[in-house]
Design an enzyme around this catalytic site. Structure first.
Site, mmCIF file in Angstrom:
data_model
loop_
_atom_site.group_PDB
_atom_site.id
_atom_site.type_symbol
_atom_site.label_atom_id
_atom_site.label_comp_id
_atom_site.label_asym_id
_atom_site.label_seq_id
_atom_site.Cartn_x
_atom_site.Cartn_y
_atom_site.Cartn_z
ATOM 1 C CB SER A 137 -4.205 -1.620 2.516
ATOM 2 O OG SER A 137 -4.437 -2.831 1.826
ATOM 3 C CE1 TYR A 150 -4.638 1.826 -2.188
ATOM 4 C CE2 TYR A 150 -4.051 -0.376 -1.455
ATOM 5 C CZ TYR A 150 -4.869 0.735 -1.382
ATOM 6 O OH TYR A 150 -5.919 0.742 -0.480
ATOM 7 C CE LYS A 154 -4.125 2.903 1.440
ATOM 8 N NZ LYS A 154 -4.926 3.960 2.093
#
Length: 273
Positions: A137, A150, A154
């Site tokens: 991301s 999150y 990543k």
């Protein structure tokens, strides 16, 4: 004449994974489309019965991943492009998340990708070729309140992929870290697990909601041509930002971080090493 490729795509039933699957099939390639729920792929199976092999797979289950990869190779004889795309979102502040939520999140977003890599590498190494696209991301360049886990997953995948690329390039296997921008993937709806909100963060939540607004982002199909080109380039980049606005945002984050380092350079240099 271009040789058709065999793809292994996780999280293939919706969002980016679905878009990548559709693009590969439209190009005449064959796809093993892995997802926990493969029912949304029924229309593609009907349209491409000889080119699409749906695979029920929970990437957090290491043994299931290894078995699934063996079945994928058996289906089409080889793997050329592996797309580690499966993932979800744990939405909430760091203090709010339970141990179960944190572990379940990283089991999919980080460890799931690790299991796929470990399962496919013996096949790619034996072929002397293959490409692994690690879907990270643009947020992996820095943390953001309420989506910290999150981002953490990543970042971990990003760092691991740098090491992986160095380890496997001698075998003819190429790794690309794909820093995706914000697309309308259903991540904030179907793919979200939410924490139990604490009242102490109500003001911050409201500020974040106002900052993000209601825009869901462009359709994932907009990113598919970039993925197809990454799969075809003879010498792809080690990492690529996907999305024009995301490109600008990442460069701004990097610029601000460099300025912060320079501001405190004198203190940094006081220590030997």
């Amino acid at each position: 004449m271009t040789t058709a490729k065999v793809w292994f795509i996780t999280g293939a039933s919706r969002g980016l994974g679905r878009a990548f699957t559709e693009a590969a099939l439209a190009a005449g390639d064959r796809v093993v489309a892995a997802a926990r729920n493969i029912a949304p792929l029924d229309d593609l199976v009907a349209e491409y019965p000889d080119h699409l092999a749906p695979l029920v797979l929970d990437v957090s289950d290491r043994l299931a991943v290894f078995d699934g990869v063996e079945r994928a190779v058996a289906a089409f004889g080889r793997l050329d492009v592996v797309v580690n795309n499966a993932g979800g979102l744990l939405y909430g502040m760091v203090e709010e998340a339970t141990e179960e939520q944190i572990r379940a999140h990283l089991d999919v977003n980080f460890f799931g990708a690790v299991w796929v890599v470990q399962a496919v590498l013996p096949h790619l190494r034996a072929q002397g070729s293959g490409r692994i696209l690690q879907i990270t991301s643009m947020g992996s360049s820095g943390g953001m309140a309420s989506v910290g886990f999150y981002g953490a997953g990543k970042v971990a995948l990003d760092s691991l992929s740098e090491a992986l690329a160095m380890e496997v390039e001698r075998f003819g296997v190429q790794v690309v870290i794909v820093e995706m921008g914000g697309y309308s993937t259903g991540l904030f709806t179907a793919g979200t697990t939410a924490t139990e909100p604490l009242p102490h963060y109500e003001t911050l939540r409201a500020e974040l909601a106002e900052m993000w607004g209601d825009e869901s982002g462009p359709d994932p199909s907009n990113a598919a041509p970039v993925i197809m080109e990454l799969a075809a380039l003879p010498n792809p980049p080690r990492r690529l930002i996907v999305g024009s606005q995301s490109y600008d945002q990442v460069l701004e984050i990097d610029r601000a971080r460099a300025e912060l380092y320079r501001e405190w350079e004198q203190l940094s240099r006081k220590a030997a090493g």
